[in-house]
Each structure stands twice: as C-alpha cells, then as structure tokens.
Design an enzyme around this catalytic site. Structure first.
Site, PDB file in Angstrom:
ATOM      1  N   LYS A  48     -27.933 -44.885 -22.972  1.00 58.25           N
ATOM      2  CA  LYS A  48     -28.078 -43.575 -23.612  1.00 58.25           C
ATOM      3  C   LYS A  48     -29.276 -43.549 -24.556  1.00 58.25           C
ATOM      4  O   LYS A  48     -29.980 -42.536 -24.648  1.00 58.25           O
ATOM      5  CB  LYS A  48     -26.793 -43.205 -24.344  1.00 58.25           C
ATOM      6  CG  LYS A  48     -25.631 -43.000 -23.380  1.00 58.25           C
ATOM      7  CD  LYS A  48     -24.379 -42.538 -24.049  1.00 58.25           C
ATOM      8  CE  LYS A  48     -23.193 -42.594 -23.077  1.00 58.25           C
ATOM      9  NZ  LYS A  48     -23.382 -41.792 -21.861  1.00 58.25           N
ATOM     10  N   LEU A 226     -22.441 -27.883 -23.485  1.00 57.52           N
ATOM     11  CA  LEU A 226     -21.336 -27.334 -22.684  1.00 57.52           C
ATOM     12  C   LEU A 226     -21.660 -27.341 -21.201  1.00 57.52           C
ATOM     13  O   LEU A 226     -21.196 -26.499 -20.444  1.00 57.52           O
ATOM     14  CB  LEU A 226     -21.052 -25.899 -23.158  1.00 57.52           C
ATOM     15  CG  LEU A 226     -20.847 -25.728 -24.671  1.00 57.52           C
ATOM     16  CD1 LEU A 226     -20.790 -24.252 -25.058  1.00 57.52           C
ATOM     17  CD2 LEU A 226     -19.567 -26.446 -25.115  1.00 57.52           C
ATOM     18  N   ASP A 253     -27.550 -35.007  -9.660  1.00 51.74           N
ATOM     19  CA  ASP A 253     -26.484 -35.639 -10.445  1.00 51.74           C
ATOM     20  C   ASP A 253     -26.689 -35.286 -11.913  1.00 51.74           C
ATOM     21  O   ASP A 253     -27.786 -34.898 -12.313  1.00 51.74           O
ATOM     22  CB  ASP A 253     -26.413 -37.159 -10.216  1.00 51.74           C
ATOM     23  CG  ASP A 253     -27.639 -37.911 -10.697  1.00 51.74           C
ATOM     24  OD1 ASP A 253     -27.926 -37.859 -11.903  1.00 51.74           O
ATOM     25  OD2 ASP A 253     -28.313 -38.555  -9.881  1.00 51.74           O
ATOM     26  N   ASP A 259     -28.264 -37.135 -22.639  1.00 53.43           N
ATOM     27  CA  ASP A 259     -29.341 -37.907 -23.288  1.00 53.43           C
ATOM     28  C   ASP A 259     -30.638 -37.104 -23.295  1.00 53.43           C
ATOM     29  O   ASP A 259     -31.417 -37.144 -24.258  1.00 53.43           O
ATOM     30  CB  ASP A 259     -29.566 -39.233 -22.544  1.00 53.43           C
ATOM     31  CG  ASP A 259     -28.267 -39.996 -22.332  1.00 53.43           C
ATOM     32  OD1 ASP A 259     -27.346 -39.854 -23.172  1.00 53.43           O
ATOM     33  OD2 ASP A 259     -28.155 -40.708 -21.319  1.00 53.43           O
ATOM     34  N   GLY A 294     -30.638 -39.996 -10.742  1.00 57.80           N
ATOM     35  CA  GLY A 294     -30.410 -41.006 -11.778  1.00 57.80           C
ATOM     36  C   GLY A 294     -30.683 -40.464 -13.175  1.00 57.80           C
ATOM     37  O   GLY A 294     -30.933 -39.270 -13.378  1.00 57.80           O
TER      38      GLY A 294
HETATM   39  O1  RIB Z   1     -25.683 -41.076 -20.359  1.00 59.85           O
HETATM   40  C1  RIB Z   1     -25.953 -41.758 -19.166  1.00 59.85           C
HETATM   41  C2  RIB Z   1     -26.044 -43.231 -19.440  1.00 59.85           C
HETATM   42  O2  RIB Z   1     -24.800 -43.703 -19.874  1.00 59.85           O
HETATM   43  C3  RIB Z   1     -26.386 -44.036 -18.213  1.00 59.85           C
HETATM   44  O3  RIB Z   1     -27.757 -44.196 -18.033  1.00 59.85           O
HETATM   45  C4  RIB Z   1     -25.649 -45.349 -18.469  1.00 59.85           C
HETATM   46  O4  RIB Z   1     -26.483 -46.439 -18.667  1.00 59.85           O
HETATM   47  C5  RIB Z   1     -24.761 -45.096 -19.676  1.00 59.85           C
HETATM   48  O5  RIB Z   1     -25.299 -45.633 -20.786  1.00 59.85           O
END
Ligand code: RIB
Length: 315
Positions: A48, A226, A253, A259, A294
C-alpha cells in the site's frame, strides 16, 4: 545506530510498505479447504505504501520513501521500480537475511479482490529508521502512511511532521485499531466505508456517526472512499462535501485503487490545492486506476487525470 541523514528534496514523504503481488484470477471466492483453478497469474509490484508513493509521483510530486525491504530479488525489484518512477530511495533500508513482503491476491470476475499480506521486512520498519529521515520529513509538505507498516514508525513520522507543520495523511488499511495519539496527529484520514465503521467501533452504526466519532478523537478531516460512488468528506468545524464517482468502462481490477486515491490526494495537497479540489483529483485518478492491470498498471499521470476531470466540467 541510524544516523540522521542529509535531507532528500521531497514534497511528499511516504512511510511505506513494499510487497510483491502474486495475483491469480479465480471464478468466485474460495470456500475454506477448497482448491480452484485460476484462469491467469501475474506477479507485480505492490504494497500500500509503495503503491501510494507511485501514484503520488505520477501526479507530479517529488516523493521520498522511508521503507524496509528484503535482501532478495523482490527487494531489488522495488529499488529498480522506484528509480524508474523517479522516487527518492535514500531512506530505504535493505534488511540483511530477511525476505521482502509478499501479497497473495485473488481477483474475481467483477474486478473485486481478496488479499493476504505477509509483510516480511516491512514489519521491522521502526521509529529509529524514521528518525534517520527527520530532516527530509521536516522539509516536506505532506507525510503519508498506511497501516501496513508498524504503528510506531507512523507515530514517529507524524510526531515529526506535526512538530514542523507538515500535513499528515493516513490510509487506515488494512483496518486495525488506532491509538488516540495517532488519530490526533492525523490531518486527513482516508478509510473506505468498511474501515471507517471498523475504526469508530460498533456503537457508531452509520458513516456520519463514525466520521463524527473520529473527528471527536482528533482527526482533522475524514475522507471516505466509496468505490464507484465517489468519496465523502467530513471535517472538524467545516462543511461536508461529496464527490460523485465515475462510471468506468472496462474495469480490469480494483487492486491499488485506494492507494491511488491516497497518493493522488497527497500530491494535490502538496501542490497547495484545497481539500475539495484535491478530493476530486484523487477520485478521478482512482477511477482511472481500475482500468489497468495490477496495483500500478492503471495509475494515471496528472495530465490524464485532468483530462478526465475536464470531461465532467464540460459535461
Ligand atoms: O492496496 C493494494 C495492495 O495491498 C496490494 O498491492 C498488496 O500488496 C497489498 O498491500
């Protein structure tokens, strides 16, 4: 003993976790004890903290990482990634004989996911290492962290930040109980709805009540993400605000969307944007992030984010 280092020039300092993500796509959630065949596998960067740092750098901020990585190929992968993204890694430490963090991620057909994280070397990130970056933190505009690194490291960073008038931004993920001191040192908290309710405790049943409780415990502002419904702001002594979501075609995805929100918010705040404008920018960046593969595949540049924002202003 960690020595205080020369300051690294950075707008945003991220107290960061680093994982390599092992991602499998499965047709439905697993039952306990069950084995399912996955339709695809990917290995890529994650964590994160690192994810938020990359989102922030792609939004144009100068970013420095404080992180602890394993003495292994996965750790070297992180160093190469950050160099390529223009992120300063002088405050990253390689932990001798330890493994880097790993996240096992299962992605369902609608793009949603489940994640198990083995933090590896990130679990050893401590206040002493943070202290070695004191001069960098003191000179930054924003310090951000998530709950994937030990609380003592985040507390140390936020104490330094508060002492120097640097804004603090905490993504409380994965959800875990937070001490009142940390909440009081947090200027902006960015939970998703589940984390918001979990943080406030079972006696606060609605998002309004939960956010009110966190403000009462000293958080400066709560911004709840949200998902496709956008985000909402509550702040101490100020009016609330909501930003609607974006309907994205072709969701690949949602890994790293939260993040991306936190990192993009940090970049906007570091540029001096008001909270409302920063939220709109972070919301658009997070929406774009779900269209790539990803954690970092869909993280947009500032230009791409502004293009999307422009379509709403025009529309
Ligand atoms: O928020 C997604 C992240 O959570 C992924 O990249 C994984 O590594 C976890 O930390």
């Amino acid at each position: 003993m960690e020595m205080t280092q020369q300051p690294v020039s950075a707008d945003v300092v991220c107290i960061a976790s680093w994982n390599v993500d092992l991602v499998s796509r499965i047709p439905r959630p697993l039952a306990r004890g069950e084995t399912l065949l996955a339709s695809g596998f990917d290995m890529g960067p994650g964590g994160k903290g690192s994810n938020a740092a990359i989102a922030c750098a792609r939004q144009g901020a100068r970013v420095a990482l404080v992180a602890r990585i394993g003495d292994d190929d996965f750790g070297r992968m992180g160093l190469a990634l950050w160099a390529g993204e223009g992120i300063a890694a002088q405050l990253v430490r390689i932990a001798p004989g330890e493994r880097s963090g790993v996240a096992q991620i299962l992605i369902y057909p609608d793009g949603d996911n489940s994640i198990a994280v083995a933090p590896g070397a990130s679990a050893g990130l401590d206040a002493r290492q943070v202290q070695s970056g004191a001069a960098t933190i003191a000179a930054a505009r924003v310090v951000m962290a998530s709950c994937e690194v030990p609380l003592e490291a985040t507390l140390a960073a936020f104490r330094l930040a508060r002492a120097h008038g640097v804004r603090t931004l905490l993504n409380p993920a994965p959800a875990s109980p937070l001490p009142d001191e940390l909440l009081a040192l947090t200027d902006v908290l960015t939970p998703n709805e589940t984390e918001l309710l979990a943080l406030a405790g079972p006696e606060h049943a609605t998002a309004d009540e939960a956010a009110g409780e966190l403000l009462r415990r000293g958080v400066g502002a709560v911004i709840a993400t949200l998902g496709s419904a956008g985000c909402r702001l509550w702040r101490a002594g100020g009016a609330g605000h909501a930003v609607p979501g974006w309907r994205m075609e072709a969701v690949v995805d949602t890994v790293g969307a939260g993040d991306t929100f936190t990192g993009s918010l940090a970049a906007a705040l570091a540029r001096g944007e008001a909270l409302e404008a920063a939220m709109a920018c972070a919301n658009a960046a997070a929406a774009l992030s779900v269209t790539g593969r990803g954690a970092i595949g869909g993280m947009p540049s500032l230009q791409r984010t502004r293009e999307l924002l422009g379509t709403r202003r025009e529309g």
